[in-house]
Design an enzyme around this catalytic site. Structure first.
Site, PDB file in Angstrom:
ATOM      1  N   MET A 155     -14.074 -33.023 -13.228  1.00  0.00           N
ATOM      2  CA  MET A 155     -12.702 -33.107 -12.805  1.00  0.00           C
ATOM      3  C   MET A 155     -11.997 -34.273 -12.879  1.00  0.00           C
ATOM      4  SD  MET A 155     -10.813 -31.775  -9.400  1.00  0.00           S
ATOM      5  CE  MET A 155     -12.040 -32.638  -8.280  1.00  0.00           C
ATOM      6  N   ASP A 177      -7.443 -35.682 -13.224  1.00  0.00           N
ATOM      7  CA  ASP A 177      -6.264 -35.848 -12.554  1.00  0.00           C
ATOM      8  C   ASP A 177      -5.736 -34.625 -11.991  1.00  0.00           C
ATOM      9  OD1 ASP A 177      -4.617 -37.728 -15.195  1.00  0.00           O
ATOM     10  OD2 ASP A 177      -6.475 -37.941 -14.198  1.00  0.00           O
ATOM     11  N   TRP A 199     -16.067 -36.519 -18.687  1.00  0.00           N
ATOM     12  CA  TRP A 199     -14.791 -36.004 -19.209  1.00  0.00           C
ATOM     13  C   TRP A 199     -14.814 -35.659 -20.551  1.00  0.00           C
ATOM     14  CZ3 TRP A 199     -11.919 -37.458 -23.764  1.00  0.00           C
ATOM     15  CH2 TRP A 199     -10.782 -37.201 -23.624  1.00  0.00           C
ATOM     16  N   THR A 255      -2.421 -33.893 -18.350  1.00  0.00           N
ATOM     17  CA  THR A 255      -1.498 -33.738 -17.034  1.00  0.00           C
ATOM     18  C   THR A 255      -0.099 -33.259 -17.130  1.00  0.00           C
ATOM     19  OG1 THR A 255      -3.325 -35.271 -16.169  1.00  0.00           O
ATOM     20  CG2 THR A 255      -1.002 -35.406 -15.284  1.00  0.00           C
ATOM     21  N   ASP A 306       1.993 -37.503 -19.368  1.00  0.00           N
ATOM     22  CA  ASP A 306       1.941 -37.423 -18.018  1.00  0.00           C
ATOM     23  C   ASP A 306       3.454 -37.333 -17.658  1.00  0.00           C
ATOM     24  OD1 ASP A 306      -0.381 -39.958 -17.420  1.00  0.00           O
ATOM     25  OD2 ASP A 306      -0.681 -37.865 -18.411  1.00  0.00           O
TER      26      ASP A 306
END
Lengths: 161, 654
Positions: free
Chosen positions: B123, B125, B149, B185, B249
């Site tokens: 896991m 962000d 990741w 994100t 983001d």
């Protein structure tokens, strides 16, 4: 006349191509190693910084594969080292199955920090394996190579941040 | 190299084709070309030799001593990432190094009891946190295939209280060309009619970072199980001047005074971190501002930018759209270069969508600027909790161990306990964070202790199990000790030079510290994680207080990063020194002075686990005595529920 101009162009292009690898490698802890690894790869001459990083990650993969082969071969020759070899096998498999794919994906997709993590970890795994032999490692020169390559690779990956 | 033909005089190659007249005309041109070619080669050779010389010199330095070389590279990379394989490499050569092989018993202890984490795998962000129809929703970057990741999708979970979570099916996968290489994100915005939209970054099939719009398929489903991606995605692509991999983001949107919605997205131009601004009315088409929300040179790429108002006077949180004279605005960014989250307090100008910091010397991303947390803590994101009128902070807490260990244990990363965030009304210059009060529902039995801890003492704290604890403590240096130290001219002022990181850790004794708790320690303290205050004498008898966590002796394992974290903490006149610590297996969160300075650490003891984990209070000051008054609670598990269809059905109808 045209041929002359072409030659001049070629030379100028080659001067600047060589500079790209050299410019990049100057900013790494091992210029010579960096240049020799990148020059020896056909993709090196036309790669951007990401491309150069990916070439080096490939070299890490190749070195890890070679080291894993060496480890497998040592089981018969040095059965007394079995526990250390088991741990080393686990560590080098991590490099191949976790670090390399993670770094490759991260750099290709433009989130280089995960690439840096993967490259650093490759160096860590190699060092841990080396430590398993308590100073009497049969893999020292391979470990040293991995340390050097990961240091250079990390420096190039950091240029992408 | 250039073809060898080039080295031949031109006339030699063209001989056969030429008649005398053209020969004569070409001679001067040939001469010129020959000269310029010659010069080019000389120039090339010079460049080659010059650069080679430079690198040869540094190579010579390397050959002299491997140590020097590693120092050079470490210096170059210093302060950037904690992991240093240099140190490990040196260790591994020593005969008496303890080499540690992780086994399943030790690894399975590391899993936390009350911190958010998926059932397995990687896991990172936090994404789109929100409260809707009675449920707190949490989404997160998730790899369904591995404990590192990669292959990122949006995980999803819900909770009534931010503590007891139920895992739900994956919310969004990489199934469109515009997010084929990653569903990254994003943030949620509530619209005026109570519906909500999600903006998130997609990595396209051509590896370009774009922004996409998604919304719940069924607003009547309180669990928001299914999401629909807008057919017209992407809604934003990298603008001119921004590279295709520097655009990610998007934030929660806020209303401007003209009624438009406004968002900001972090990026960089060369080495300057920036925050782009876009206005929209429908989240589908946008106007980009020519000006930036803010920028700070030499800070690198700004990831996970967050922008929100805080009240100057009240302790409640504010909706992201609130503005006014009693409000300051926070700009926060996650620094790609250093993996630190930085924020600054400042003033927002709605008319042109710009912001300036109150104190430019600690602007966002500068090394001295404020951080939410001085430990392992990144990619944090706040949301306005309209349920209880709070602003809540989520944070990604990564691992500090090797990826081999992560692969072996089958998971990687946690979220920090959600914290409320408010402006420190007493100082006006920093934020204050505190674990959400709902965590107190996990408190089981408690014990109160009051004791004097003399200089150089370590006192075991009798609390049975010590891996799941909530500690609230008050410390005071005895007045006699303080007066003596302050009056003693031979005690050198060290406040200016002191830093947790360079101090050498909790075992280095000072006049007025360190003192605090050793958590996750074994009986003989061979493994321990001290969380402590260090009070340093400053000039003019002023005192400066530091709050640190020392993980350097937290484990015998040699493939773990073990930094010393910390920072100074403002202590106002009349305040006692207060500390809160949450211990939850492999994570320790410390809060000083009510959350003015916070430190999250990851630790991986090999001995101080299960029943062997103990708690100690210690005072390592040379001469000063400290009084400690503290309460220790055993903490229950949050029993985070794995995904199951029955559970989802049950809670849907609840």
């Amino acid at each position: 006349m045209k041929k002359v101009m072409m030659v001049v162009m070629m030379v100028m292009v080659m001067v600047s191509e060589a500079s790209m690898i050299e410019q990049t490698c100057k900013e790494t802890p091992d210029f010579n190693l960096c240049v020799s690894l990148l020059d020896s790869d056909p993709r090196g001459s036309s790669a951007d910084t990401s491309g150069l990083a990916l070439i080096l990650i490939d070299k890490i993969k190749g070195l890890a594969t070679k080291t894993l082969k060496e480890i497998n071969g040592l089981y018969k020759k040095r059965p007394e080292l079995r526990r250390a070899l088991d741990e080393c096998s686990r560590r080098y498999k991590t490099i191949l199955n976790a670090d390399v794919p993670e770094a490759t994906e991260a750099i290709s997709k433009g989130v280089p920090k995960f690439g840096e993590d993967g490259v650093i970890d490759a160096g860590v795994e190699a060092a841990v394996c080396e430590g398993e032999f308590k100073g009497k490692s049969p893999l020292t020169s391979l470990t040293k190579s991995m340390q050097k390559i990961t240091n250079v690779t990390r420096a190039i990956v950091r240029m992408l941040l | 190299m250039a073809s060898s033909d080039a080295l031949l005089p031109i006339s030699a190659r063209e001989e056969s084709d030429l008649n005398e007249e053209t020969h004569r005309r070409r001679r001067p041109v040939k001469g010129l070309l020959a000269v310029s070619l010659g010069l080019l080669f000389i120039a090339f050779y010079v460049v080659l030799v010059a650069t080679h010389d430079g690198s040869n010199r540094s190579n010579d330095v390397k050959i002299e001593s491997d140590e020097t070389a590693t120092t050079t590279s470490r210096a170059r990379l210093a302060g950037v990432s904690e992991k240093s394989n240099d140190k490990l490499w040196k260790l591994s050569g020593e005969r008496n190094t303890v080499s540690f092989a992780w086994n399943n018993s030790v690894l399975s202890w590391q899993r936390t009891a009350f911190h958010f984490q998926p059932e397995q795998n990687w896991m990172n962000d936090p994404n789109g946190p929100l409260f809707y129809k009675g449920w707190y929703h949490f989404f997160y970057q998730y790899n369904p295939n591995a404990a590192v990741w990669g292959d990122i999708v949006w995980g999803h979970a819900v909770s009534k209280d931010l503590i007891h979570w139920v895992h739900l099916p994956i919310a969004m996968v990489a199934d469109q060309w515009y997010d084929a290489n990653g569903v990254w994100t994003g943030s949620a915005t509530f619209l005026d009619d109570g519906s909500l939209v999600m903006l998130y970054t997609g990595s396209t099939d051509k590896f370009v970072q774009v922004q996409n719009l998604a919304y719940p398929e069924d607003l009547n489903d309180p669990l928001l199980l299914k999401w629909v991606k807008y057919s017209g995605n992407p809604v934003l692509v990298p603008p001119p001047g921004i590279l295709p991999k520097d655009f990610r983001d998007p934030t929660t949107a806020w209303k401007t005074s003209t009624g438009k919605w406004r968002i900001t997205i972090g990026s960089k131009i060369n080495k300057t971190g920036i925050s782009l601004v876009y206005d929209t009315t429908d989240f589908k088409t946008y106007e980009k501002h020519d000006t930036l929300l803010h920028q700070v040179p030499n800070t690198g790429m700004w990831e996970c930018v967050d922008f929100y108002p805080v009240s100057k006077t009240a302790v409640n949180g504010l909706d992201t759209s609130v503005n006014g004279p009693n409000v300051k605005h926070i700009v926060k960014a996650s620094m790609d270069d250093t993996r630190f989250d930085h924020y600054a307090v400042g003033t927002y100008f709605d008319s042109n969508g710009t912001w300036i910091p109150d104190d430019p010397s600690i602007d966002v991303g500068m090394s001295a600027s404020l951080r939410y947390d001085y430990g392992k803590f990144y990619a944090s994101k706040t949301f306005y909790d309209q349920n209880k009128g709070r602003r809540i902070l989520w944070s990604w807490i990564g691992e500090s161990d090797s990826e081999a260990a992560d692969v072996q244990k089958g998971w990687s990363s946690l979220q920090g306990i959600p914290r409320t965030v408010v402006l420190d009304t007493k100082t006006g210059k920093n934020l204050v964070q505190w674990p959400v009060e709902e965590i107190e529902s996990l408190r089981l039995s408690s014990k109160q202790f009051n004791m004097e801890v003399g200089p150089g003492s370590v006192v075991p704290v009798d609390v049975d199990s010590a891996a799941q604890l909530d500690i609230e403590a008050e410390f005071e240096i005895k007045k006699e000790s303080l007066d003596k130290i302050l009056g003693d001219a031979s005690v050198v002022a060290e406040a200016e030079e002191f830093s947790c990181q360079k101090s050498g850790g909790a075992s280095v004794r000072g006049a007025l510290g360190p003192f605090g708790f050793s958590v996750l320690a074994d009986k003989s303290l061979s493994e321990k994680t001290p969380v402590y205050f260090y009070v340093a004498k400053g000039k003019d008898s002023k005192l400066k207080t530091f709050f640190c966590t020392d993980t350097s002796r937290s484990t015998f394992a040699n493939d773990v990063v073990k930094p010393i974290y910390g920072s100074s903490v403002p202590v106002l006149k009349g305040e006692k020194l207060t500390m809160r610590i949450l211990v939850d297996h492999s994570i320790v969160e410390g809060f000083a002075q009510g959350g003015r300075t916070c430190i999250t650490s990851r630790v991986y003891p090999t001995k101080a686990i299960y029943g062997a984990a103990k708690l100690f209070v210690f005072n390592n000051a040379i001469d000063a005595t400290v009084t400690a008054s503290f309460k220790v609670w055993q903490m229950n598990s949050a029993f985070i529920h794995p995904y199951s269809e029955e559970v989802v059905r049950a809670i849907s109808s609840a």
